[in-house]
Design an enzyme around this catalytic site. Sequence first.
Site, PDB file in Angstrom:
ATOM      1  N   ASP A  91       0.717  -1.219   0.032  1.00 55.03           N
ATOM      2  CA  ASP A  91      -0.036  -0.145  -0.208  1.00 55.03           C
ATOM      3  C   ASP A  91       0.818   1.203  -0.071  1.00 55.03           C
ATOM      4  OD1 ASP A  91      -2.290  -1.575   0.115  1.00 55.03           O
ATOM      5  OD2 ASP A  91      -2.569  -1.613   2.402  1.00 55.03           O
TER       6      ASP A  91
ATOM      7  N   ASP B   6     -13.297  -4.246  -2.073  1.00 54.91           N
ATOM      8  CA  ASP B   6     -13.134  -4.176  -0.722  1.00 54.91           C
ATOM      9  C   ASP B   6     -14.579  -4.612  -0.430  1.00 54.91           C
ATOM     10  OD1 ASP B   6     -10.699  -3.047  -1.194  1.00 54.91           O
ATOM     11  OD2 ASP B   6     -11.363  -1.053  -1.289  1.00 54.91           O
TER      12      ASP B   6
END
Length: 258
Positions: A11, A130
């Site tokens: 990330d 997600d």
Amino acid sequence: MLAKRIIPCLDVKDGQVVKGVQFRNHEIIGDIVPLAQRYAQEGADELVFYDITASSDGRVVDKSWVARVAEVIDIPFCVAGGIKSVEDASQILTFGADKISINSPALADPTLITRLADRYGVQCIVVGIDTWYDTESDSYQVYQFTGDEKRTKATTWQTEDWVKEIQLRGAGEIVLNMMNQDGVRNGYDLRQLQQMRAICHVPLIASGGAGTPDHFLEAFRDADVDGALAASVFHKQIINIGELKKYLSEQGVEIRVC
């Protein structure tokens, strides 16, 4: 049978690799390029980079580090972050990425999936989902803008319906980011993975929850996922990729051993 894949996830925020828990409270892990090199050397099958605030900031991923990564590793890598057009994708692929991944932009405009697949082929197009398990309704809900705690919101999509929709539109691979499990290292959500595997006819990647080698084994053996993505166990050197792959091979998993 295709070999199963081990995929470290990096990330990226403000030019550095970060990691949170359940997509919140991110801490800095380190610099992008050295981490990419380390994982490639350890035996990762590919890497995934998420510029986690690109979509919520209304910008595309910073392409300068994409080019630097391409120069120093010899394994495939996928890049995600604010890709809203064929032109955005073209730039990232030109800078050296092998695949591009879209998430929030696909929810905003599902036709983007088809346009990208038509231009570059489905093998280049990954859709990230997600997904949050809601205990009250006993259902899985798709979330959007999860890189920004202030803007994160539930969509109207149930995860199962979105998995079906994006395949129809040309997704070549699906990464299921299980938000409840993210960063807590107590195992992948096998129930969810099994449900989605039953309706997913493209490669399915598990993401969120890996804490031990057995968690990877369970995802491959019990949910038949094509790849397992993880972050904190690799960032914090809790699990070595080479040793993990040796263990999985010993347990009968078809995997490329370093």
